[in-house]
Design an enzyme around this catalytic site. Structure first.
Site, short mmCIF file in Angstrom:
data_model
loop_
_atom_site.label_atom_id
_atom_site.label_comp_id
_atom_site.label_asym_id
_atom_site.label_seq_id
_atom_site.Cartn_x
_atom_site.Cartn_y
_atom_site.Cartn_z
CG HIS A 73 41.42 47.92 37.28
ND1 HIS A 73 40.26 46.84 37.70
CD2 HIS A 73 42.07 46.79 36.49
CE1 HIS A 73 40.30 45.66 37.32
NE2 HIS A 73 41.37 45.66 36.40
CB CYS B 277 36.10 50.06 40.84
SG CYS B 277 35.05 48.74 40.29
#
Length: 142
Positions: free
Chosen positions: A89, A131
């Site tokens: 992430h 992301c």
């Protein structure tokens, strides 16, 4: 004038894959399902390109930093280049360890010429699958 890198060392080089799938609840980050398949495909691909591949799963931010620091201190004199893949992430400029975030630059800067002399003048490739914020792509109609 030849602008290409010399790729005729004894070894192609090291490809380090850090695959973070499971995260501490306190981070608020969900399990990254499908990341193991990505890591497996990357490992196969880089091995087929002649790299020595090392895969690390579910590292904390500190472990990520320590692992890359150790690798940056190794002797890469007989290598063509270095590759690092971070699957995790992320946020703008940051990537998550299993316990929290770390600046991407803190990881990549370990391979600058003053810190990793055996990779001076050689390609250092960083692939980051993470992301960079919470906005979704608008998409395109075809």
């Amino acid at each position: 004038l030849d602008n290409s890198y010399k790729m005729n060392h004894k070894r192609r080089g090291l490809c380090l894959i850090i695959n973070n799938k499971n995260f501490d609840r306190k981070t608020g980050m969900k399990t990254r399902n499908g990341t193991d398949k990505d890591a497996e495909n990357l490992e196969k691909t880089f091995k087929s390109l002649g790299f020595e591949v090392k895969v690390y799963n579910d590292l904390t931010a500190e472990e990520m930093q320590e692992t890359l620091q150790e690798v940056s201190k190794e002797d890469h004199s007989d290598s063509d280049c270095f590759v690092c893949v971070l699957l995790s992430h992320g946020e703008e400029g940051l990537v998550y360890g299993t316990d929290g975030k770390i600046e991407i630059q803190e990881l990549t800067s370990l391979f600058k010429g003053d810190k990793c002399q055996s990779l001076v003048g050689k390609p250092k490739l960083f692939f980051i699958q993470a992301c960079r914020g919470d906005e979704l792509d608008s998409g395109v109609e075809v």
